[in-house]
Design an enzyme around this catalytic site. Structure first.
Site, PDB file in Angstrom:
ATOM      1  N   CYS A  86      36.314  38.142  39.567  1.00 21.88           N
ATOM      2  CA  CYS A  86      37.602  37.569  39.950  1.00 21.88           C
ATOM      3  C   CYS A  86      37.507  36.891  41.322  1.00 21.88           C
ATOM      4  O   CYS A  86      36.838  35.883  41.460  1.00 21.88           O
ATOM      5  CB  CYS A  86      38.696  38.639  39.891  1.00 21.88           C
ATOM      6  SG  CYS A  86      40.374  37.953  39.937  1.00 21.88           S
ATOM      7  N   HIS A 203      38.036  41.457  34.545  1.00 19.43           N
ATOM      8  CA  HIS A 203      37.774  42.664  35.341  1.00 19.43           C
ATOM      9  C   HIS A 203      37.148  43.780  34.513  1.00 19.43           C
ATOM     10  O   HIS A 203      37.875  44.621  33.971  1.00 19.43           O
ATOM     11  CB  HIS A 203      39.097  43.191  35.912  1.00 19.43           C
ATOM     12  CG  HIS A 203      39.634  42.402  37.053  1.00 19.43           C
ATOM     13  ND1 HIS A 203      39.232  42.601  38.360  1.00 19.43           N
ATOM     14  CD2 HIS A 203      40.536  41.404  37.090  1.00 19.43           C
ATOM     15  CE1 HIS A 203      39.879  41.760  39.157  1.00 19.43           C
ATOM     16  NE2 HIS A 203      40.678  41.019  38.410  1.00 19.43           N
ATOM     17  N   GLU A 205      35.764  46.419  35.533  1.00 18.12           N
ATOM     18  CA  GLU A 205      36.021  47.734  36.142  1.00 18.12           C
ATOM     19  C   GLU A 205      37.363  48.319  35.687  1.00 18.12           C
ATOM     20  O   GLU A 205      37.631  49.497  35.907  1.00 18.12           O
ATOM     21  CB  GLU A 205      35.945  47.640  37.673  1.00 18.12           C
ATOM     22  CG  GLU A 205      37.163  47.054  38.370  1.00 18.12           C
ATOM     23  CD  GLU A 205      37.222  45.532  38.318  1.00 18.12           C
ATOM     24  OE1 GLU A 205      36.435  44.916  37.570  1.00 18.12           O
ATOM     25  OE2 GLU A 205      38.078  44.955  39.025  1.00 18.12           O
TER      26      GLU A 205
END
Lengths: 234, 111
Positions: A86, A203, A205
């Site tokens: 990002c 993302h 994560e």
């Protein structure tokens, strides 16, 4: 295997990345402050999401002057793994470690949603745990994630197979409807020619545990954990 | 690949600086940064639609950019231009997606 997670003023995904590395993956975690002038023996550097330096001037424009970025450039030149997620992708483009730029979403909206990505490269240290052309589901959260590069750069990226992730539908078809931000060629993530610097808007994560709705992101972390040491040794 | 690598980033601060004396005049650089014509500009398209809604149907295109004013000291206008050009190239504009132009004002006079 030691992951380094860079923290700029305004970074917000550092703890999410740290949680996955430390608690889910069980790997060694080292936060790196933007003023750090050494990478403390990390085997892979993650530039996480957020709004480094408030995104002043342009996303990533000021972050590239941080002392830690000079070391990350040298680390990448030596073949070390650098992974921008990002805002981290935006920083890598501004720093010239990846070609192109991320501009305002075509919708002008901040988009926070799940996206399907077709994995076009599985020979990379970042994606080795994915199957060929596997469709993975990873959320995005950004207002300026529309990938742009001039036509010559774009065709070079395509010819060299540097597009790693493309927005697609659940069946893996790359369509304009599946494109959440107006990225050229539905590009969600690219790698440099050498294959050691990856930038991606989604993302991983945020989807590394079933409780969070999916575990596809963990495949990328596991890939890096498996390969980072080998990459540096070679 | 962009020519400006992060490893070269500190050079902004260490490159040759003009030999300024206390009498070097202050000038103002008025810099306009716009998205390149080939770059999709959703803000510009939206503003154009808004103007059309208000009845400004003669509007054929709108590009939304940014305006930056830089106050600096320079020994001459030529020197000011060189320095501002370097600022634009190295930081103020991203040459992948943006064009820039600027005017230099000295003593309130536009050059």
């Amino acid at each position: 295997m030691k992951f380094g997670v860079v923290v700029f003023p305004g970074t917000w995904s550092d703890r999410d990345c740290g949680w996955v590395i430390d608690q889910v993956l069980g790997a060694e975690l080292q936060y790196l402050w933007h003023k750090d002038a050494d990478l403390k023996g990390c085997d892979c550097i993650i530039l996480p999401g957020g709004f480094a330096y408030g995104d002043y001037l342009r996303t990533g424009a000021i972050a590239r002057f941080a002392p830690v970025m000079e070391k990350i450039g040298e680390f990448a030149d030596r073949g070390g793994l650098v992974w921008g997620i990002c805002n981290g992708f935006q920083v890598l483009c501004e720093a010239g470690l990846l070609p192109g730029a991320l501009i305002r979403n075509a919708s002008l909206e901040y988009r926070c949603q799940w996206t399907n990505l077709v994995v076009e490269r599985t020979d990379l240290p970042f994606t080795s745990q994915c199957a060929t052309r596997e469709v993975i589901s990873i959320p995005i959260g950004h207002g300026e994630g529309s990938y742009f590069a001039d036509p010559a750069t774009l065709s070079r990226l395509e010819q060299r197979g540097q597009v790693v992730f493309r927005y697609c539908d659940a069946g893996g078809r790359v369509t304009s409807n599946a494109n959440p931000n107006g990225s050229l060629h539905n590009i969600a993530g690219i790698v440099n020619a050498r294959g050691n610097v990856l930038g991606m808007m989604p993302h991983p994560e945020r989807c590394a545990e079933a409780e969070l709705g999916g575990t596809d992101g963990l495949k990328l972390f596991r890939s890096v954990a498996e390969n980072a040491m080998k990459v540096l040794a070679s | 690949m962009r020519s400006l690598r992060c490893s070269a980033a500190p050079s902004i601060w260490t490159t040759w600086a003009p030999n300024l004396s206390s009498r070097s005049p202050a000038v103002i650089a008025k810099i306009v940064v716009t998205p390149k014509p080939v770059v999709n500009d959703p803000q510009g398209i939206t503003v154009k639609q808004g103007l059309a809604t208000l009845g400004f149907r003669e509007v054929s295109d709108v590009r939304v950019g940014k305006y930056i004013e830089v106050n600096l000291e320079a020994g001459s206008e030529h020197e000011a231009r060189q320095r501002v050009e370097a600022m634009c190239k190295q930081l103020l504009a991203n040459h992948v997606i943006e064009d820039y132009r600027f005017e230099i004002e000295t003593d309130g006079r536009r050059r």
